[in-house]
Design a protein around this motif. Structure first.
Motif, PDB file in Angstrom:
ATOM      1  N   LEU A 187       0.829  -1.211   0.000  1.00  0.00           N
ATOM      2  CA  LEU A 187       0.000   0.000   0.000  1.00  0.00           C
ATOM      3  C   LEU A 187       0.859   1.254   0.000  1.00  0.00           C
ATOM      4  CD1 LEU A 187      -2.725  -1.050   2.592  1.00  0.00           C
ATOM      5  CD2 LEU A 187      -3.039  -0.789   0.125  1.00  0.00           C
ATOM      6  N   ARG A 188       1.847   1.296   0.871  1.00  0.00           N
ATOM      7  CA  ARG A 188       2.647   2.505   1.029  1.00  0.00           C
ATOM      8  C   ARG A 188       3.662   2.689  -0.093  1.00  0.00           C
ATOM      9  NH1 ARG A 188       2.773   5.371   5.485  1.00  0.00           N
ATOM     10  NH2 ARG A 188       4.959   5.903   5.146  1.00  0.00           N
ATOM     11  N   GLU A 189       4.410   1.644  -0.402  1.00  0.00           N
ATOM     12  CA  GLU A 189       5.545   1.783  -1.307  1.00  0.00           C
ATOM     13  C   GLU A 189       5.191   1.578  -2.775  1.00  0.00           C
ATOM     14  OE1 GLU A 189       8.650  -0.724   0.240  1.00  0.00           O
ATOM     15  OE2 GLU A 189       8.411   0.128   2.252  1.00  0.00           O
ATOM     16  N   ARG A 190       4.158   0.792  -3.037  1.00  0.00           N
ATOM     17  CA  ARG A 190       3.824   0.515  -4.435  1.00  0.00           C
ATOM     18  C   ARG A 190       2.622   1.323  -4.916  1.00  0.00           C
ATOM     19  NH1 ARG A 190       5.729  -4.251  -6.302  1.00  0.00           N
ATOM     20  NH2 ARG A 190       5.249  -3.314  -8.308  1.00  0.00           N
ATOM     21  N   LEU A 191       1.670   1.595  -4.019  1.00  0.00           N
ATOM     22  CA  LEU A 191       0.459   2.311  -4.410  1.00  0.00           C
ATOM     23  C   LEU A 191       0.414   3.740  -3.887  1.00  0.00           C
ATOM     24  CD1 LEU A 191      -2.181  -0.544  -3.980  1.00  0.00           C
ATOM     25  CD2 LEU A 191      -0.968   0.168  -6.042  1.00  0.00           C
ATOM     26  N   ASP A 192       1.421   4.130  -3.122  1.00  0.00           N
ATOM     27  CA  ASP A 192       1.531   5.492  -2.583  1.00  0.00           C
ATOM     28  C   ASP A 192       0.338   5.877  -1.713  1.00  0.00           C
ATOM     29  OD1 ASP A 192       3.132   7.735  -2.250  1.00  0.00           O
ATOM     30  OD2 ASP A 192       2.111   8.857  -3.829  1.00  0.00           O
ATOM     31  N   LEU A 193      -0.251   4.895  -1.020  1.00  0.00           N
ATOM     32  CA  LEU A 193      -1.335   5.153  -0.077  1.00  0.00           C
ATOM     33  C   LEU A 193      -0.709   5.226   1.314  1.00  0.00           C
ATOM     34  CD1 LEU A 193      -4.016   2.780  -1.601  1.00  0.00           C
ATOM     35  CD2 LEU A 193      -4.019   5.282  -1.651  1.00  0.00           C
ATOM     36  N   THR A 194      -0.157   6.389   1.609  1.00  0.00           N
ATOM     37  CA  THR A 194       0.642   6.541   2.823  1.00  0.00           C
ATOM     38  C   THR A 194      -0.180   6.888   4.059  1.00  0.00           C
ATOM     39  OG1 THR A 194       1.106   8.837   2.198  1.00  0.00           O
ATOM     40  CG2 THR A 194       2.737   7.164   1.552  1.00  0.00           C
ATOM     41  N   GLN A 199       4.800  -5.009  13.980  1.00  0.00           N
ATOM     42  CA  GLN A 199       4.662  -6.308  14.647  1.00  0.00           C
ATOM     43  C   GLN A 199       3.210  -6.617  15.006  1.00  0.00           C
ATOM     44  OE1 GLN A 199       7.248  -6.174  18.049  1.00  0.00           O
ATOM     45  NE2 GLN A 199       9.095  -6.130  16.810  1.00  0.00           N
ATOM     46  N   GLY A 200       2.268  -5.822  14.504  1.00  0.00           N
ATOM     47  CA  GLY A 200       0.860  -6.082  14.769  1.00  0.00           C
ATOM     48  C   GLY A 200       0.381  -5.690  16.142  1.00  0.00           C
ATOM     49  N   GLN A 201       1.131  -4.838  16.840  1.00  0.00           N
ATOM     50  CA  GLN A 201       0.762  -4.513  18.211  1.00  0.00           C
ATOM     51  C   GLN A 201       0.201  -3.113  18.410  1.00  0.00           C
ATOM     52  OE1 GLN A 201       4.001  -5.422  20.837  1.00  0.00           O
ATOM     53  NE2 GLN A 201       4.213  -7.497  20.074  1.00  0.00           N
ATOM     54  N   CYS A 202       0.479  -2.176  17.483  1.00  0.00           N
ATOM     55  CA  CYS A 202       0.082  -0.785  17.746  1.00  0.00           C
ATOM     56  C   CYS A 202      -1.195  -0.366  17.015  1.00  0.00           C
ATOM     57  CB  CYS A 202       1.216   0.172  17.411  1.00  0.00           C
ATOM     58  SG  CYS A 202       1.504   0.417  15.643  1.00  0.00           S
ATOM     59  N   GLY A 203      -1.539  -1.047  15.918  1.00  0.00           N
ATOM     60  CA  GLY A 203      -2.761  -0.721  15.193  1.00  0.00           C
ATOM     61  C   GLY A 203      -2.659   0.442  14.229  1.00  0.00           C
ATOM     62  N   ALA A 204      -1.478   1.064  14.086  1.00  0.00           N
ATOM     63  CA  ALA A 204      -1.341   2.224  13.196  1.00  0.00           C
ATOM     64  C   ALA A 204      -1.611   1.860  11.742  1.00  0.00           C
ATOM     65  CB  ALA A 204       0.047   2.841  13.331  1.00  0.00           C
ATOM     66  N   CYS A 205      -1.409   0.595  11.380  1.00  0.00           N
ATOM     67  CA  CYS A 205      -1.584   0.168   9.992  1.00  0.00           C
ATOM     68  C   CYS A 205      -2.940  -0.490   9.736  1.00  0.00           C
ATOM     69  CB  CYS A 205      -0.460  -0.791   9.602  1.00  0.00           C
ATOM     70  SG  CYS A 205      -0.519  -2.366  10.490  1.00  0.00           S
ATOM     71  N   THR A 206      -3.902  -0.304  10.631  1.00  0.00           N
ATOM     72  CA  THR A 206      -5.206  -0.959  10.475  1.00  0.00           C
ATOM     73  C   THR A 206      -5.904  -0.511   9.200  1.00  0.00           C
ATOM     74  OG1 THR A 206      -5.452  -1.095  12.885  1.00  0.00           O
ATOM     75  CG2 THR A 206      -7.447  -1.390  11.563  1.00  0.00           C
ATOM     76  N   VAL A 207      -6.380  -1.505   8.436  1.00  0.00           N
ATOM     77  CA  VAL A 207      -7.197  -1.268   7.248  1.00  0.00           C
ATOM     78  C   VAL A 207      -8.419  -2.185   7.368  1.00  0.00           C
ATOM     79  CG1 VAL A 207      -5.225  -0.649   5.772  1.00  0.00           C
ATOM     80  CG2 VAL A 207      -5.974  -3.045   5.895  1.00  0.00           C
ATOM     81  N   LEU A 208      -9.334  -2.044   6.433  1.00  0.00           N
ATOM     82  CA  LEU A 208     -10.498  -2.923   6.396  1.00  0.00           C
ATOM     83  C   LEU A 208     -10.305  -3.940   5.281  1.00  0.00           C
ATOM     84  CD1 LEU A 208     -13.310  -0.246   6.814  1.00  0.00           C
ATOM     85  CD2 LEU A 208     -12.196  -1.606   8.584  1.00  0.00           C
ATOM     86  N   ASP A 228     -11.422  16.521  18.194  1.00  0.00           N
ATOM     87  CA  ASP A 228      -9.968  16.448  18.430  1.00  0.00           C
ATOM     88  C   ASP A 228      -9.535  15.054  18.865  1.00  0.00           C
ATOM     89  OD1 ASP A 228      -9.601  19.142  17.776  1.00  0.00           O
ATOM     90  OD2 ASP A 228     -10.032  19.776  19.812  1.00  0.00           O
ATOM     91  N   GLY A 229      -9.946  14.060  18.106  1.00  0.00           N
ATOM     92  CA  GLY A 229      -9.574  12.682  18.422  1.00  0.00           C
ATOM     93  C   GLY A 229      -8.191  12.326  17.919  1.00  0.00           C
ATOM     94  N   TYR A 230      -7.304  13.288  17.889  1.00  0.00           N
ATOM     95  CA  TYR A 230      -5.943  13.073  17.407  1.00  0.00           C
ATOM     96  C   TYR A 230      -5.066  14.159  18.030  1.00  0.00           C
ATOM     97  CZ  TYR A 230      -7.425  16.975  14.600  1.00  0.00           C
ATOM     98  OH  TYR A 230      -7.933  18.184  14.215  1.00  0.00           O
ATOM     99  N   GLN A 231      -3.789  13.920  18.046  1.00  0.00           N
ATOM    100  CA  GLN A 231      -2.843  14.984  18.416  1.00  0.00           C
ATOM    101  C   GLN A 231      -1.786  15.047  17.321  1.00  0.00           C
ATOM    102  OE1 GLN A 231      -1.556  15.226  22.534  1.00  0.00           O
ATOM    103  NE2 GLN A 231      -3.584  14.634  23.243  1.00  0.00           N
ATOM    104  N   CYS A 232      -0.793  14.161  17.350  1.00  0.00           N
ATOM    105  CA  CYS A 232       0.195  14.210  16.261  1.00  0.00           C
ATOM    106  C   CYS A 232      -0.412  13.674  14.965  1.00  0.00           C
ATOM    107  CB  CYS A 232       1.449  13.433  16.640  1.00  0.00           C
ATOM    108  SG  CYS A 232       1.310  11.639  16.480  1.00  0.00           S
ATOM    109  N   GLY A 233      -1.446  12.820  15.066  1.00  0.00           N
ATOM    110  CA  GLY A 233      -2.132  12.300  13.894  1.00  0.00           C
ATOM    111  C   GLY A 233      -1.564  11.015  13.335  1.00  0.00           C
ATOM    112  N   TYR A 234      -0.445  10.524  13.878  1.00  0.00           N
ATOM    113  CA  TYR A 234       0.189   9.345  13.291  1.00  0.00           C
ATOM    114  C   TYR A 234      -0.695   8.102  13.392  1.00  0.00           C
ATOM    115  CZ  TYR A 234       3.943   6.427  11.579  1.00  0.00           C
ATOM    116  OH  TYR A 234       4.697   5.573  10.805  1.00  0.00           O
ATOM    117  N   CYS A 235      -1.321   7.905  14.540  1.00  0.00           N
ATOM    118  CA  CYS A 235      -2.149   6.717  14.735  1.00  0.00           C
ATOM    119  C   CYS A 235      -3.561   6.898  14.191  1.00  0.00           C
ATOM    120  CB  CYS A 235      -2.220   6.347  16.214  1.00  0.00           C
ATOM    121  SG  CYS A 235      -3.295   7.451  17.187  1.00  0.00           S
TER     122      CYS A 235
END
Length: 199
Positions: A35-42, A50-59, A103-110
């Motif tokens: 998604l990120r490197e080939r389709l530029d969906l960053t 490692q599947g622990q933080c959820g930052a990469c969650t998709v449907l 304001d359900g975000y601060q830095c926005g990364y997650c």
């Protein structure tokens, strides 16, 4: 005669946000990297990888999945929705709008992973799926009240290093209310239509 080495790459067609993309990927490539490197969906973020933080969650087929643990080749034929695919044109998805308003975000990364997870959480709850804190898990009991405790438990796979959890819970609660209201309105319209057809 030496055996012919097996290929380590395959062509796959990924259906992402309603568009088909054919890529040749390494068999070990994760969906996150495709998604990120080939389709530029960053929007889908790489956090712990490692599947622990959820930052990469998709449907995936309307179910949430951490893209860092999903191989790209295994996602072929499935409906993949990233945070970029939730809005309808300029109209934000209700969860996106609620995160913005409250304001359900601060830095926005997650935030993209939080939003994708919240979309699935609201649908899982509406379908009557219990959580670890649900008191009555009998199917006939229907969906439990979507309390702050329920939301926190259901969203527990998504970490926010900034600690915006209070606002995240409020945003999920607001978006769930909007979804429930829309469902009631649609149900009322369907009932009225049925009465009109019977008259």
């Amino acid at each position: 005669m030496a055996p012919t080495p097996l290929s380590t790459h395959s062509a796959v067609t990924l259906n992402v946000n309603g568009e088909k993309h054919t890529l040749t990927v390494d068999h070990r490539a994760t969906l996150l990297d495709a998604l990120r490197e080939r389709l530029d969906l960053t929007g889908t973020k790489k956090g712990c990888d490692q599947g622990q933080c959820g930052a990469c969650t998709v449907l995936l087929d309307d179910r949430r999945a951490v893209a860092c643990l999903q191989l790209a080749v295994a996602a072929e034929g499935r409906e993949i929705v990233t945070v970029e695919g939730l809005a309808e044109g300029e109209q934000l998805h209700p969860v996106q709008q609620a995160f913005l308003d409250l304001d359900g975000y601060q830095c926005g990364y997650c935030t993209p992973g939080q939003i994708c997870s919240a979309v699935a959480v609201i649908e899982e709850h509406a379908a009557g799926w219990p959580s670890a804190v649900t008191d009555d898990v009998r199917p006939e009991a229907g969906p439990p009240p979507l309390t702050a405790e329920e939301i926190r438990e259901r969203m527990s796979g998504n970490l926010c290093r900034c600690g915006a959890y209070v606002s995240i819970v409020q945003a999920v609660e607001r978006a769930a209310g909007i979804r429930a209201q829309a469902a009631r309105t649609a149900e009322g319209a369907q009932t009225a239509k049925g009465r009109g057809a019977a008259a």
